[in-house]
Design a protein around this motif. Structure first.
Motif, PDB file in Angstrom:
ATOM      1  N   ILE A 186       0.878  -1.042  -0.036  1.00  0.00           N
ATOM      2  CA  ILE A 186       0.039  -0.211  -0.043  1.00  0.00           C
ATOM      3  C   ILE A 186       0.843   1.315  -0.159  1.00  0.00           C
ATOM      4  O   ILE A 186       0.345   2.163   0.213  1.00  0.00           O
ATOM      5  CB  ILE A 186      -0.795   0.025   1.354  1.00  0.00           C
ATOM      6  N   GLY A 187       2.201   1.118  -0.236  1.00  0.00           N
ATOM      7  CA  GLY A 187       3.050   2.241  -0.324  1.00  0.00           C
ATOM      8  C   GLY A 187       4.047   2.475   0.170  1.00  0.00           C
ATOM      9  O   GLY A 187       4.821   3.741   0.088  1.00  0.00           O
ATOM     10  N   ALA A 188       4.188   1.792   1.445  1.00  0.00           N
ATOM     11  CA  ALA A 188       5.525   1.922   2.248  1.00  0.00           C
ATOM     12  C   ALA A 188       6.899   1.630   1.735  1.00  0.00           C
ATOM     13  O   ALA A 188       7.015   0.515   1.134  1.00  0.00           O
ATOM     14  CB  ALA A 188       5.126   1.371   3.629  1.00  0.00           C
ATOM     15  N   GLY A 189       7.825   2.437   1.855  1.00  0.00           N
ATOM     16  CA  GLY A 189       9.037   1.871   1.294  1.00  0.00           C
ATOM     17  C   GLY A 189      10.193   3.026   1.514  1.00  0.00           C
ATOM     18  O   GLY A 189      10.037   3.854   2.159  1.00  0.00           O
ATOM     19  N   PRO A 190      11.357   2.790   0.767  1.00  0.00           N
ATOM     20  CA  PRO A 190      12.266   3.684   0.999  1.00  0.00           C
ATOM     21  C   PRO A 190      11.969   5.095   0.903  1.00  0.00           C
ATOM     22  O   PRO A 190      11.042   5.357  -0.111  1.00  0.00           O
ATOM     23  CB  PRO A 190      13.378   3.353   0.029  1.00  0.00           C
ATOM     24  N   ASP A 191      12.277   6.044   1.746  1.00  0.00           N
ATOM     25  CA  ASP A 191      12.040   7.379   1.619  1.00  0.00           C
ATOM     26  C   ASP A 191      10.687   7.895   1.738  1.00  0.00           C
ATOM     27  O   ASP A 191      10.255   8.991   1.443  1.00  0.00           O
ATOM     28  CB  ASP A 191      12.673   7.961   0.388  1.00  0.00           C
ATOM     29  N   THR A 192       9.937   7.032   2.578  1.00  0.00           N
ATOM     30  CA  THR A 192       8.566   7.094   2.877  1.00  0.00           C
ATOM     31  C   THR A 192       8.379   7.189   4.248  1.00  0.00           C
ATOM     32  O   THR A 192       9.467   6.581   4.943  1.00  0.00           O
ATOM     33  CB  THR A 192       7.648   6.547   2.427  1.00  0.00           C
ATOM     34  N   ARG A 193       7.247   7.839   4.949  1.00  0.00           N
ATOM     35  CA  ARG A 193       7.222   7.918   6.240  1.00  0.00           C
ATOM     36  C   ARG A 193       5.684   7.268   6.636  1.00  0.00           C
ATOM     37  O   ARG A 193       4.876   7.680   5.868  1.00  0.00           O
ATOM     38  CB  ARG A 193       7.316   9.290   6.735  1.00  0.00           C
ATOM     39  N   VAL A 194       5.800   6.677   7.732  1.00  0.00           N
ATOM     40  CA  VAL A 194       4.358   6.005   8.215  1.00  0.00           C
ATOM     41  C   VAL A 194       4.236   6.685   9.682  1.00  0.00           C
ATOM     42  O   VAL A 194       4.946   6.248  10.464  1.00  0.00           O
ATOM     43  CB  VAL A 194       4.319   4.606   8.339  1.00  0.00           C
ATOM     44  N   ALA A 195       3.255   7.282   9.733  1.00  0.00           N
ATOM     45  CA  ALA A 195       2.821   7.776  11.248  1.00  0.00           C
ATOM     46  C   ALA A 195       1.947   6.764  12.133  1.00  0.00           C
ATOM     47  O   ALA A 195       1.328   6.090  11.609  1.00  0.00           O
ATOM     48  CB  ALA A 195       1.673   9.020  11.207  1.00  0.00           C
ATOM     49  N   LEU A 196       2.465   6.576  13.330  1.00  0.00           N
ATOM     50  CA  LEU A 196       1.961   5.544  14.224  1.00  0.00           C
ATOM     51  C   LEU A 196       1.421   6.113  15.418  1.00  0.00           C
ATOM     52  O   LEU A 196       2.049   7.005  16.176  1.00  0.00           O
ATOM     53  CB  LEU A 196       3.153   4.545  14.692  1.00  0.00           C
ATOM     54  N   LEU A 197       0.159   6.194  15.419  1.00  0.00           N
ATOM     55  CA  LEU A 197      -0.657   6.818  16.326  1.00  0.00           C
ATOM     56  C   LEU A 197      -1.433   5.868  17.539  1.00  0.00           C
ATOM     57  O   LEU A 197      -2.571   5.368  17.030  1.00  0.00           O
ATOM     58  CB  LEU A 197      -1.811   7.679  15.772  1.00  0.00           C
ATOM     59  N   SER A 198      -0.661   5.276  18.455  1.00  0.00           N
ATOM     60  CA  SER A 198      -1.539   4.333  19.253  1.00  0.00           C
ATOM     61  C   SER A 198      -0.546   4.396  20.588  1.00  0.00           C
ATOM     62  O   SER A 198       0.246   4.938  20.817  1.00  0.00           O
ATOM     63  CB  SER A 198      -1.123   2.869  18.594  1.00  0.00           C
ATOM     64  N   SER A 199      -1.430   3.662  21.507  1.00  0.00           N
ATOM     65  CA  SER A 199      -0.705   3.571  23.073  1.00  0.00           C
ATOM     66  C   SER A 199      -0.103   2.463  23.012  1.00  0.00           C
ATOM     67  O   SER A 199       0.275   1.754  21.833  1.00  0.00           O
ATOM     68  CB  SER A 199      -1.972   3.543  23.957  1.00  0.00           C
ATOM     69  N   THR A 200       0.741   2.158  24.119  1.00  0.00           N
ATOM     70  CA  THR A 200       1.590   1.128  24.281  1.00  0.00           C
ATOM     71  C   THR A 200       1.229  -0.375  24.122  1.00  0.00           C
ATOM     72  O   THR A 200       0.154  -0.604  25.020  1.00  0.00           O
ATOM     73  CB  THR A 200       2.554   1.300  25.347  1.00  0.00           C
ATOM     74  N   ARG A 201       1.382  -1.079  23.251  1.00  0.00           N
ATOM     75  CA  ARG A 201       0.843  -2.669  22.929  1.00  0.00           C
ATOM     76  C   ARG A 201       1.627  -3.191  22.013  1.00  0.00           C
ATOM     77  O   ARG A 201       2.541  -2.774  21.426  1.00  0.00           O
ATOM     78  CB  ARG A 201      -0.604  -2.431  22.665  1.00  0.00           C
ATOM     79  N   LEU A 202       1.537  -4.507  21.943  1.00  0.00           N
ATOM     80  CA  LEU A 202       2.417  -5.421  21.159  1.00  0.00           C
ATOM     81  C   LEU A 202       2.209  -4.835  19.569  1.00  0.00           C
ATOM     82  O   LEU A 202       3.437  -4.861  19.079  1.00  0.00           O
ATOM     83  CB  LEU A 202       2.027  -6.827  21.151  1.00  0.00           C
ATOM     84  N   GLU A 203       1.023  -4.583  19.135  1.00  0.00           N
ATOM     85  CA  GLU A 203       0.965  -4.090  17.926  1.00  0.00           C
ATOM     86  C   GLU A 203       1.718  -3.126  17.573  1.00  0.00           C
ATOM     87  O   GLU A 203       1.999  -2.697  16.395  1.00  0.00           O
ATOM     88  CB  GLU A 203      -0.898  -3.870  17.663  1.00  0.00           C
ATOM     89  N   TRP A 204       1.902  -2.155  18.365  1.00  0.00           N
ATOM     90  CA  TRP A 204       3.054  -0.963  17.976  1.00  0.00           C
ATOM     91  C   TRP A 204       4.190  -1.258  17.829  1.00  0.00           C
ATOM     92  O   TRP A 204       4.786  -0.739  16.934  1.00  0.00           O
ATOM     93  CB  TRP A 204       2.842   0.001  19.412  1.00  0.00           C
ATOM     94  N   ILE A 205       4.756  -2.281  18.559  1.00  0.00           N
ATOM     95  CA  ILE A 205       6.106  -2.729  18.155  1.00  0.00           C
ATOM     96  C   ILE A 205       6.134  -3.442  16.765  1.00  0.00           C
ATOM     97  O   ILE A 205       6.909  -3.450  16.018  1.00  0.00           O
ATOM     98  CB  ILE A 205       6.639  -3.502  19.333  1.00  0.00           C
ATOM     99  N   LEU A 206       5.076  -4.464  16.809  1.00  0.00           N
ATOM    100  CA  LEU A 206       4.889  -5.177  15.250  1.00  0.00           C
ATOM    101  C   LEU A 206       4.776  -4.209  14.146  1.00  0.00           C
ATOM    102  O   LEU A 206       5.602  -4.423  13.251  1.00  0.00           O
ATOM    103  CB  LEU A 206       3.691  -5.925  15.331  1.00  0.00           C
ATOM    104  N   ALA A 207       4.126  -2.998  14.377  1.00  0.00           N
ATOM    105  CA  ALA A 207       3.901  -2.089  13.383  1.00  0.00           C
ATOM    106  C   ALA A 207       5.316  -1.501  13.142  1.00  0.00           C
ATOM    107  O   ALA A 207       5.460  -1.176  11.835  1.00  0.00           O
ATOM    108  CB  ALA A 207       2.750  -1.130  13.564  1.00  0.00           C
TER     109      ALA A 207
END
Length: 590
Positions: free
Chosen positions: A51-72
Motif C-alpha cells: 500500500i505504498g510504504a518503502g524507502p524515503d517514505t514515512r508512516v505515522a503511528l498513532l497508538s498507545s503502548t501495546r504489542l501491535e505498536w512494536i509489530l507495526a
C-alpha cells in the motif's frame, strides 16, 4: 547487522523459540516467540509495502503502548520506510501537524476514536493515502483498512529479506517530535545506526540478560520507550507489554518482573502512596515505618560515602527489612533487580528511599536528540543525584557556561526540514543539550537544571526550580506536582497541586472536605504542605527558599496542557494559565 530489522532477524536466528513478548489476554498473559514475532512482522511489512510504504517514505503511528505498536514499527522499518511517532493524547490539530510536517503518507491508528481524529482533519492531509486501524472498522471508501488485513495485501513474489538487506545503516528510522515545553515541536531524525549504537552500548554494560523479564508500559511514542524496544531485541530479553497506567501496580504483582523503566512521576506516586498510608494508620505501624526508613537511609548514606556500616546498624537494618522493606518489595512481585528512571529528573530523596527498601533505581539521562540513552548509573557505583557515567562510546564535555555537550554515534542526524536549528543544536560537532551540569572525578554527570529554565532572581542569584520541586514532592506525600517560580522576581514562590488519590483517604479519616476546591484552602491541608515546604527551605540558601505558595484545586495534566506526554511540566503554559496567581504572590512583601 545494519538496521533494526536485520537486528531482529539476527535475534530470531539466535533464539527462535525463546519468549519475545507477553501480552494480557482474557485475564491472563499470552506469549509469543521471536520466530512468531518475525513471521508477523514479515507479513505486515509485505502488506505495508503493497500500500505504498518503502524507502524515503514515512508512516505515522498513532497508538498507545501495546504489542501491535512494536509489530507495526518493525514492519514499517522492514520496508525501508521510517516511523513517525504520535502520542495518542495529541489533539487532531497536533496530529495533523506531525503528519504533514513529516510527510507521512500512511497512518496506523489504534482504534476508531483515533481514526475519527484523523478524519476530522482529512482535508489537511492530502498526501495520506491510507489509514490502517488496529482495533476498528474499515471504511467503505477504502481509505481505512484493518491492521489484520495487511498480510492479505502483501505481494507473495516480493523478497522480504532483499527489502531488509537494502536498508542503509545511516538511513532514517524514526521521526520523533519533541514534546515542545518551549514552543513548536521539532521532528528529530534518528537513523538505524543511532538506535543500533544505543542498543549495543546498553548490552555492553552487562546489566541486562535474557534471563530477565522486562515490564514495559512507557509510551513507545517517546524516545525512552523506543530505546527499550531496541535494547530488548538486541539482548533477547522477554518483555511483558501493557500500556494501561491504572494496571501498573497489579501487573507488577502478577508478572513479577526483574526490570522496569519509568518516569520519576511513577516513583513519586509509589513513595507518596506508601508514606500517606502509614501516616493515616498512625500508631505502632507509623512508628515502625519511621524507624525503618531512618535506619535504611543511614545505611544508604553510609554506602554512598563508602563508609563502613557498624554491626549494630546492620542488625537494625535486617530487622527493618523484615518488618517493612520486604513487604514493599513484595508489592512489586519480589524479583525486581533494579528500576531505571529517565525522561525527567529524579529526586535524590526518592532514590534514597527506594534504595533503602532494596529497590535500587538506576537514573539515566539522554535527549530525544541523543536517542534517549547517553548516561546511566551502574549498580556497583550508583551515586544518587547523578545520572551516572556516559554509555560506552558516548563523549561528554561541559561548556564554559556549564552546558552539557554530547558526542557519539547516538546523536541525531538533525531536525526535519530545519537546517538552521540543526546547525545551532549540533554546533562544532557536539549536541548542545540545553542542560546545565557537571562531571565528577568518577565521570558521573550531575544535571543541575535546564539552561533556559534556571531562575535568576532580581538579586542576581540562580535557582534550579526542578531540584526544589522534586524535594518538596518528596517531603509532602499529598503533592502531585510542584511548580517553582521566581525568574526576575525578588524571591521564589510555588504552585502545588494535590494527588487526590492519595489525599482523599487521609482527608476522609481526618473528617476534612473531600472536594479539592474546598480542601485546598483548609487549614489542615495548608499545614501539611507548609510543613514540607519549611522542611525543604531549612536546607536551602535564603535566596532559594520558597516564600509563598498556593495549592491549586486542579492537577496539571497532559490533557489540560500543563504536562508533556512524558509528564514534564510545560513551564510557559503554567505561567500563562496561572499568571494572576503568580503575580499576586508579589503584591505584598514576603
Amino acid at each position: 547487522m545494519s538496521s533494526i530489522p536485520s537486528l531482529l532477524r539476527d535475534r530470531i536466528a539466535a533464539t527462535p523459540d525463546a519468549e519475545a513478548y507477553r501480552t494480557p489476554s482474557d485475564g491472563g498473559w499470552t506469549s509469543a516467540s521471536w520466530r512468531e514475532v518475525g513471521e508477523r512482522v514479515r507479513e505486515l511489512a509485505l502488506g505495508l509495502a503493497a500500500i505504498g510504504a518503502g524507502p524515503d517514505t514515512r508512516v505515522a503511528l498513532l497508538s498507545s503502548t501495546r504489542l501491535e505498536w512494536i509489530l507495526a514499527d518493525l514492519a514499517v522499518l522492514s520496508t525501508g520506510a521510517a516511523t513517525t511517532t504520535i502520542y495518542p493524547s495529541n489533539t487532531a490539530a497536533e496530529s495533523a501537524f506531525v503528519i504533514t510536517d513529516s510527510g507521512s503518507t500512511i497512518v496506523i491508528a489504534e482504534n476508531d476514536d483515533q481514526v475519527a481524529k484523523i478524519r476530522s482533519v482529512q482535508k489537511e492531509l492530502p498526501d495520506v493515502t491510507k489509514v490502517v486501524v488496529i482495533d476498528g472498522t474499515p471504511s467503505d471508501d477504502g481509505w481505512v483498512v484493518r491492521f489484520d488485513a495487511l498480510p492479505g495485501l502483501g505481494d507473495g513474489e516480493r523478497d522480504y529479506d532483499a527489502m531488509v538487506d537494502a536498508i542503509p545503516q545511516d538511513g532514517l528510522a524514526t521521526l520523533i517530535y519533541t514534546s515542545g515545553t518551549t514552543g513548536r515541536p521539532k521532528g528529530v531524525e534518528l537513523t538505524h545506526d543511532n538506535w543500533l549504537y544505543t542498543g549495543g552500548a546498553v548490552r555492553e554494560l552487562g546489566l541486562i540478560s535474557p534471563d530477565d523479564l522486562h515490564f514495559l508500559w512507557l509510551p513507545l511514542s517517546h524516545s525512552f520507550g523506543k530505546l527499550l524496544e531496541v535494547v530488548m531485541i538486541d539482548i533477547g530479553v522477554p518483555t511483558a507489554i501493557d500500556g494501561r497506567l491504572d494496571k501498573i501496580a497489579e501487573n507488577l504483582g502478577e508478572l513479577r518482573p526483574t526490570l522496569m523503566a519509568a518516569a520519576p512521576r511513577i516513583f513519586e506516586k509509589i513513595h507518596n502512596t506508601v508514606t500517606a498510608t502509614v501516616r493515616r494508620e498512625g500508631g505502632l505501624k507509623l512508628r515502625i515505618f519511621t524507624w525503618a526508613r531512618a535506619t535504611g537511609l543511614r545505611v544508604v548514606k553510609a554506602r554512598q560515602r563508602g563508609a563502613a556500616i557498624p554491626a549494630t546498624t546492620r542488625l537494625e537494618y535486617a530487622l527493618a527489612d523484615r518488618l517493612v522493606f520486604a513487604k514493599l518489595r513484595e508489592r512489586f512481585g519480589g524479583r525486581i533487580r533494579y528500576f531505571i528512571s529517565g525522561a525527567a529528573p529524579l529526586s535524590q530523596d526518592i532514590a534514597e528511599f527506594f534504595d533503602a527498601a532494596g529497590l535500587t533505581i538506576l537514573e539515566g539521562y539522554g535527549l530525544t536528540e541523543s536517542s534517549a540513552g547517553s548516561f546511566l548509573n551502574r549498580p556497583e557505583t550508583v551515586r544518587f543525584g547523578t545520572v551516572g557515567p556516559p554509555l560506552p562510546g558516548t563523549q561528554v564535555r561541559i561548556a564554559d557556561d556549564g552546558e552539557v555537550l554530547i558526542g557519539g554515534r547516538g546523536i541525531m542526524r538533525g531536525y526535519h526540514g530545519l537546517p538552521e536549528d540543526t546547525a545551532e543544536a549540533l554546533k562544532d560537532g557536539w549536541l548542545h543539550t540545553g542542560d546545565i551540569g557537571e562531571v565528577d572525578s568518577e565521570g558521573r554527570l550531575t544535571i543541575t537544571d535546564r539552561k533556559k529554565e534556571l531562575i535568576k532572581t532580581s538579586g542576581g542569584k540562580y535557582v534550579a526550580p526542578t531540584y526544589l520541586e522534586g524535594r518538596i514532592k518528596a517531603a509532602c506525600p499529598y503533592a502531585s506536582h510542584v511548580f517553582v517560580h521566581g525568574d526576575r522576581r525578588n524571591y521564589c514562590t510555588a504552585l502545588i497541586t494535590l494527588d487526590m488519590e492519595v489525599v482523599r483517604p487521609w482527608a476522609q479519616a481526618e473528617g476534612l472536605p473531600l472536594d479539592a476546591e474546598a480542601l485546598r484552602e483548609h487549614p489542615r491541608m495548608r499545614e501539611e504542605v507548609e510543613r514540607a515546604v519549611a522542611q525543604v527551605n531549612a536546607e536551602e540558601a535564603s535566596y532559594a527558599t520558597v516564600k509563598k505558595f498556593a495549592i491549586l484545586a486542579e492537577d496539571f495534566s497532559v490533557e489540560s496542557g500543563e504536562l508533556t506526554p512524558s509528564l514534564k511540566i510545560k513551564r510557559k503554559a503554567v505561567e500563562t494559565r496561572y499568571g494572576d496567581t503568580l503575580d499576586g504572590f508579589y503584591d505584598q512583601p514576603a
